[in-house]
Design a protein around this motif. Structure first.
Motif: not given
Length: 222
Positions: A43-61
């Motif tokens: 769960i933690v790994e899934y959330v972290h990886n998907k959160a990084e994708e969201i941040a990258k897609q929206n040009d955010r950190t």
């Protein structure tokens, strides 16, 4: 690269895997389930990886708390559907509370700056009355939330039934009549103060006045 999370109050917080584990474990406990260490790490790994994708897609950190919640729900769907439902239910429960408090806040602003005309027996220009009315609004919301069934609440909103004094029904009683003679006989305690049995009519009327005022403040209706 994901640096952290923007909380609901706008403050920044680093990504904390342990907080996610604690939250999902609580949801699991509510439905008498137990998640393995493998499940928690997934769960933690899934959330972290998907959160990084969201941040990258929206040009955010950073990502927001609602985005994290959504990702946790999706991760739980892959691990345990019962726990996922428990997590959603609790999240919805908290959202309902936020809405309820928002209604109380809006009503309090109206009472503070406009006044309240719902009850002709109360003078909303007084500070003490304003406080009472705001508390009553909170009590009313809590009564609707926890004491009324869905059918009763719907009937109220549709105008089929009317529940008088909803703001007072949680913690007091309606029009309690009592035997004043029994109250006065042999003395009594009121407000951490002992009252002796009156020995004159004049004293009795004074004490009865005190008792009546005290009793009226502990109940609703006249």
């Amino acid at each position: 690269m994901l640096q952290g999370i923007i909380k609901k109050d706008g403050t920044f917080q680093e990504f904390q895997p342990d907080k996610i584990k604690i939250a999902v474990n609580k949801s699991a406990t509510r439905v008498m389930q137990k998640l393995s260490d493998y499940d928690l790490n997934f769960i933690v790994e899934y959330v972290h990886n998907k959160a990084e994708e969201i941040a990258k897609q929206n040009d955010r950190t950073t990502v927001t708390v609602p985005e994290i919640h959504n990702l946790v729900e999706k991760a739980l769907d892959k691990v345990n559907s019962e726990v996922a439902k428990s997590y959603r239910d609790y999240r919805d429960y908290k959202i309902d509370f936020v809405k309820m408090l928002d209604e109380v806040y809006k009503k309090s602003q109206s009472i503070m700056y406009i006044g309240d005309k719902d009850n002709s027996n109360t003078d909303s220009a007084l500070v003490s009355t304003k406080r009472s009315l705001i508390f009553n609004q909170l009590n009313k919301e809590l009564y609707q939330k926890f004491f009324l069934t869905t059918e009763e609440l719907q009937a109220c909103r549709d105008g089929f039934i009317y529940i008088h004094d909803m703001s007072a029904r949680r913690d007091t009683m309606n029009c309690c009549l009592f035997n004043m003679q029994n109250v006065l006989k042999d003395g009594f305690e009121m407000g951490n103060l002992w009252y002796n049995q009156p020995k004159s009519l004049d004293t009795a009327f004074d004490v009865i006045g005190d008792v009546t005022i005290s009793a009226a403040s502990q109940q609703y209706g006249y």
